[in-house]
Design a protein around this motif. Structure first.
Motif, PDB file in Angstrom:
ATOM      1  N   TYR A 284      45.400  26.119 -54.027  1.00 40.63           N
ATOM      2  CA  TYR A 284      45.798  25.148 -55.051  1.00 40.63           C
ATOM      3  C   TYR A 284      44.700  24.109 -55.293  1.00 40.63           C
ATOM      4  O   TYR A 284      44.553  23.610 -56.413  1.00 40.63           O
ATOM      5  CB  TYR A 284      47.100  24.455 -54.655  1.00 40.63           C
ATOM      6  CG  TYR A 284      48.311  25.318 -54.862  1.00 40.63           C
ATOM      7  CD1 TYR A 284      48.511  25.974 -56.063  1.00 40.63           C
ATOM      8  CD2 TYR A 284      49.266  25.492 -53.861  1.00 40.63           C
ATOM      9  CE1 TYR A 284      49.617  26.789 -56.272  1.00 40.63           C
ATOM     10  CE2 TYR A 284      50.370  26.297 -54.054  1.00 40.63           C
ATOM     11  CZ  TYR A 284      50.537  26.945 -55.265  1.00 40.63           C
ATOM     12  OH  TYR A 284      51.626  27.750 -55.468  1.00 40.63           O
ATOM     13  N   ALA A 327      53.540  14.544 -60.694  1.00 40.11           N
ATOM     14  CA  ALA A 327      53.770  15.510 -59.616  1.00 40.11           C
ATOM     15  C   ALA A 327      54.447  14.858 -58.424  1.00 40.11           C
ATOM     16  O   ALA A 327      55.302  15.473 -57.764  1.00 40.11           O
ATOM     17  CB  ALA A 327      52.440  16.133 -59.193  1.00 40.11           C
ATOM     18  N   TRP A 340      60.323  21.250 -63.026  1.00 38.74           N
ATOM     19  CA  TRP A 340      59.893  22.412 -63.804  1.00 38.74           C
ATOM     20  C   TRP A 340      58.818  22.028 -64.816  1.00 38.74           C
ATOM     21  O   TRP A 340      57.887  22.800 -65.055  1.00 38.74           O
ATOM     22  CB  TRP A 340      61.093  23.044 -64.504  1.00 38.74           C
ATOM     23  CG  TRP A 340      61.947  23.865 -63.575  1.00 38.74           C
ATOM     24  CD1 TRP A 340      63.186  23.556 -63.099  1.00 38.74           C
ATOM     25  CD2 TRP A 340      61.598  25.123 -62.990  1.00 38.74           C
ATOM     26  NE1 TRP A 340      63.642  24.548 -62.257  1.00 38.74           N
ATOM     27  CE2 TRP A 340      62.690  25.523 -62.168  1.00 38.74           C
ATOM     28  CE3 TRP A 340      60.484  25.955 -63.075  1.00 38.74           C
ATOM     29  CZ2 TRP A 340      62.679  26.714 -61.457  1.00 38.74           C
ATOM     30  CZ3 TRP A 340      60.472  27.135 -62.361  1.00 38.74           C
ATOM     31  CH2 TRP A 340      61.558  27.507 -61.563  1.00 38.74           C
ATOM     32  N   ILE A 343      55.649  21.776 -62.942  1.00 38.75           N
ATOM     33  CA  ILE A 343      55.140  23.098 -62.551  1.00 38.75           C
ATOM     34  C   ILE A 343      54.491  23.814 -63.733  1.00 38.75           C
ATOM     35  O   ILE A 343      53.448  24.447 -63.599  1.00 38.75           O
ATOM     36  CB  ILE A 343      56.283  23.959 -61.963  1.00 38.75           C
ATOM     37  CG1 ILE A 343      56.739  23.385 -60.610  1.00 38.75           C
ATOM     38  CG2 ILE A 343      55.849  25.411 -61.802  1.00 38.75           C
ATOM     39  CD1 ILE A 343      57.942  24.077 -60.039  1.00 38.75           C
ATOM     40  N   ILE A 344      55.082  23.667 -64.907  1.00 44.42           N
ATOM     41  CA  ILE A 344      54.559  24.363 -66.088  1.00 44.42           C
ATOM     42  C   ILE A 344      53.301  23.687 -66.612  1.00 44.42           C
ATOM     43  O   ILE A 344      52.364  24.365 -67.048  1.00 44.42           O
ATOM     44  CB  ILE A 344      55.654  24.421 -67.180  1.00 44.42           C
ATOM     45  CG1 ILE A 344      56.831  25.285 -66.698  1.00 44.42           C
ATOM     46  CG2 ILE A 344      55.088  24.973 -68.477  1.00 44.42           C
ATOM     47  CD1 ILE A 344      58.016  25.270 -67.627  1.00 44.42           C
ATOM     48  N   PRO A 346      49.793  22.522 -66.743  1.00 42.63           N
ATOM     49  CA  PRO A 346      48.717  23.074 -65.904  1.00 42.63           C
ATOM     50  C   PRO A 346      48.101  22.082 -64.923  1.00 42.63           C
ATOM     51  O   PRO A 346      47.876  22.422 -63.756  1.00 42.63           O
ATOM     52  CB  PRO A 346      47.683  23.547 -66.941  1.00 42.63           C
ATOM     53  CG  PRO A 346      48.456  23.758 -68.187  1.00 42.63           C
ATOM     54  CD  PRO A 346      49.555  22.742 -68.173  1.00 42.63           C
ATOM     55  N   SER A 349      50.527  21.268 -62.052  1.00 41.73           N
ATOM     56  CA  SER A 349      51.112  22.411 -61.350  1.00 41.73           C
ATOM     57  C   SER A 349      50.601  22.575 -59.919  1.00 41.73           C
ATOM     58  O   SER A 349      51.400  22.786 -58.996  1.00 41.73           O
ATOM     59  CB  SER A 349      50.870  23.686 -62.160  1.00 41.73           C
ATOM     60  OG  SER A 349      51.473  24.804 -61.539  1.00 41.73           O
ATOM     61  N   THR A 352      52.270  19.887 -57.656  1.00 45.98           N
ATOM     62  CA  THR A 352      53.713  20.095 -57.500  1.00 45.98           C
ATOM     63  C   THR A 352      54.017  21.288 -56.605  1.00 45.98           C
ATOM     64  O   THR A 352      54.905  21.237 -55.748  1.00 45.98           O
ATOM     65  CB  THR A 352      54.358  20.301 -58.881  1.00 45.98           C
ATOM     66  OG1 THR A 352      53.975  19.230 -59.752  1.00 45.98           O
ATOM     67  CG2 THR A 352      55.875  20.332 -58.768  1.00 45.98           C
ATOM     68  N   MET A 353      53.269  22.373 -56.784  1.00 46.64           N
ATOM     69  CA  MET A 353      53.523  23.561 -55.981  1.00 46.64           C
ATOM     70  C   MET A 353      53.103  23.363 -54.528  1.00 46.64           C
ATOM     71  O   MET A 353      53.712  23.928 -53.620  1.00 46.64           O
ATOM     72  CB  MET A 353      52.805  24.759 -56.579  1.00 46.64           C
ATOM     73  CG  MET A 353      53.346  25.207 -57.931  1.00 46.64           C
ATOM     74  SD  MET A 353      55.135  25.521 -57.917  1.00 46.64           S
ATOM     75  CE  MET A 353      55.241  26.837 -56.704  1.00 46.64           C
ATOM     76  N   ALA A 369      53.309  30.869 -59.964  1.00 49.41           N
ATOM     77  CA  ALA A 369      52.565  29.660 -60.335  1.00 49.41           C
ATOM     78  C   ALA A 369      51.058  29.916 -60.325  1.00 49.41           C
ATOM     79  O   ALA A 369      50.333  29.439 -61.208  1.00 49.41           O
ATOM     80  CB  ALA A 369      52.919  28.519 -59.378  1.00 49.41           C
ATOM     81  N   TRP A 372      50.009  31.790 -63.430  1.00 53.06           N
ATOM     82  CA  TRP A 372      49.987  30.876 -64.575  1.00 53.06           C
ATOM     83  C   TRP A 372      48.749  29.969 -64.529  1.00 53.06           C
ATOM     84  O   TRP A 372      48.083  29.754 -65.549  1.00 53.06           O
ATOM     85  CB  TRP A 372      51.263  30.056 -64.582  1.00 53.06           C
ATOM     86  CG  TRP A 372      51.258  28.869 -65.493  1.00 53.06           C
ATOM     87  CD1 TRP A 372      51.339  27.557 -65.143  1.00 53.06           C
ATOM     88  CD2 TRP A 372      51.166  28.878 -66.925  1.00 53.06           C
ATOM     89  NE1 TRP A 372      51.302  26.751 -66.227  1.00 53.06           N
ATOM     90  CE2 TRP A 372      51.197  27.525 -67.350  1.00 53.06           C
ATOM     91  CE3 TRP A 372      51.050  29.876 -67.881  1.00 53.06           C
ATOM     92  CZ2 TRP A 372      51.125  27.166 -68.697  1.00 53.06           C
ATOM     93  CZ3 TRP A 372      50.984  29.516 -69.223  1.00 53.06           C
ATOM     94  CH2 TRP A 372      51.022  28.186 -69.605  1.00 53.06           C
ATOM     95  N   GLN A 373      48.413  29.474 -63.358  1.00 54.08           N
ATOM     96  CA  GLN A 373      47.263  28.585 -63.244  1.00 54.08           C
ATOM     97  C   GLN A 373      45.953  29.319 -63.509  1.00 54.08           C
ATOM     98  O   GLN A 373      45.037  28.769 -64.131  1.00 54.08           O
ATOM     99  CB  GLN A 373      47.251  27.943 -61.853  1.00 54.08           C
ATOM    100  CG  GLN A 373      48.389  26.959 -61.617  1.00 54.08           C
ATOM    101  CD  GLN A 373      48.548  26.561 -60.170  1.00 54.08           C
ATOM    102  OE1 GLN A 373      47.614  26.674 -59.385  1.00 54.08           O
ATOM    103  NE2 GLN A 373      49.736  26.103 -59.806  1.00 54.08           N
TER     104      GLN A 373
END
Length: 421
Positions: A284, A327, A340, A343-344, A346, A349, A352-353, A369, A372-373
């Protein structure tokens, strides 16, 4: 064959990016400035440790805070005896008591004046009698000692025979509440550390890009390889430098924790376990760095001087602070619409994750996730490269005059790349 085909000597985008990354990484690693870059964050840490040690020594040198007893000899004796009897039960919360000599309590005795003028620096004065005690202290000390002093006086009035039953103890490793709070602390700490590292390290790509724009190296590279490869190479070179710096700082931090005698068990364990949490933290961090670094590269493509870089990057930096707060708030509201959203989005994200990994043991959300990233990183780099072509290279292609001027440099770069392969 197409113009980008390997038959004409041009590298693929990934091969060219590897050459750029190797070039930038080596140049930074063996520069004198890199040593100061590594040592820079260690100086504030060392100063903080020394300051904390000095502050702890000062606090310890003052000794425990003491309450002066300004009562009759009989009440004072009862108070001291009651405190002694209560000490085995509530020793941690009991203040130190000291009786005042009769000469110090000559009427009219004023506790406020006494605390202001006495050189022994008592924290409070207990006056009156055991039936009607009066505690003179600051608001903080009154809140701390009001109930304890009342209990001591009650034990003194009962002839020190206050019945306190023995409480049997049954030890529990941790409760669900303490485990939840501990994981929340780990989540917040991990978010803060990752945010500070990304903000500290992401700005390195700016100075490097502005310098190469100023001496026309970027145009030579663009004549030889796709401009997207330049962006990719510089991003991953700076990511490699960042990982190296974090490794050095992390090793020093681990050494400092060992010297300080802090046990790893004192740090709350994340829900996914430490090995998986550290792996996810590394991934991350890379995603967050690449996302913000691609934005900074796009900013660098729009700026011609360091002053323009500072002007354009300030709004992004302030916006990133707001993203961090988003976050942080989302991690407190698991499963909510706010989480959410974080998370969405960018840029928030990764933070948060990472917090979710500390509080939730499920791994499948991290796979989605990360996919998506990675997609967002690719889009950000593509947009940044497009901005670079429009701003610096004008139409996206070199003019005939520039192509002739940089033709020799392009040929040298291709020959150098072929030798590396």
């Amino acid at each position: 064959m197409s113009e980008s085909g390997t038959s004409l000597g041009r590298l693929s985008i990934w091969q060219a990016a590897l050459v750029i990354a190797r070039r930038d990484f080596t140049a930074i690693l063996f520069s004198r400035a890199f040593l100061f870059f590594l040592l820079g964050p260690l100086f504030p840490l060392a100063i903080g440790v020394l300051a904390g040690g000095i502050g702890g020594n000062i606090a310890n040198s003052d000794g425990p805070e003491t309450i002066a007893i300004a009562m009759s000899a009989q009440d004072t004796a009862h108070i001291l005896a009651a405190r002694k009897n209560l000490e085995p039960v509530i020793a941690r919360d009991l203040p130190k008591l000291e009786s005042l000599p009769a000469s110090s309590m000559e009427p009219p005795f004023d506790p406020v004046h006494f605390l202001a003028t006495d050189k022994r620096q008592f924290a409070a004065v207990l006056s009156g009698s055991t039936e009607k005690p009066v505690l003179t202290a600051t608001s903080e000390r009154l809140q701390q000692w009001h109930g304890v002093v009342g209990l001591i006086c009650a034990a003194a009035m009962s002839g020190n025979s206050l019945a306190i039953p023995h409480v049997a103890e049954q030890h529990l490793a941790s409760s669900s509440l303490s485990q939840k709070r501990g994981r929340a602390i780990t989540a917040k700490g991990a978010q803060a550390i990752m945010f500070l590292l990304i903000m500290l390290l992401a700005g390195m790509v700016l100075s490097n890009l502005v310098e190469e724009k100023g001496n026309k190296i970027i145009e030579i590279l663009a004549a030889a390889i796709p401009i997207d490869a330049v962006f990719l190479g510089k991003l991953f070179a700076m990511l490699g430098i960042s990982v190296l710096g974090i490794t050095v700082w992390g090793s020093v931090a681990i050494l400092g924790i060992g010297i300080a005698g802090i046990s790893p068990s004192d740090i709350p364990t994340p829900a996914v376990g430490w090995p998986v949490f550290l792996l996810l933290g590394t991934i991350y961090f890379a995603m967050g760095y690449l996302l913000l670094g691609s934005i900074f590269l796009a900013i660098g493509s729009l700026a011609s001087t360091v002053r323009e870089v500072q002007t354009l990057s300030m709004p992004v930096t302030m916006f990133q602070v707001l993203v961090f707060f988003l976050a942080s708030q989302a991690s407190d509201k698991a499963g909510s619409a706010l989480e959410w959203l974080a998370i969405i989005f960018p840029l928030s994200s990764p933070f948060t994750m990472l917090a979710r990994a500390a509080t939730d043991g499920h791994l499948w959300p991290h796979i989605a996730a990360l996919a998506w990233q990675i997609t967002c990183v690719a889009v950000f780099i593509k947009v940044g490269a497009k901005l670079f072509r429009q701003r610096v290279m004008k139409t996206g292609k070199l003019s005939p005059r520039k192509r002739r001027f940089f033709g020799a440099g392009s040929l040298l770069f291709r020959n150098s790349s072929a030798r590396h392969r």
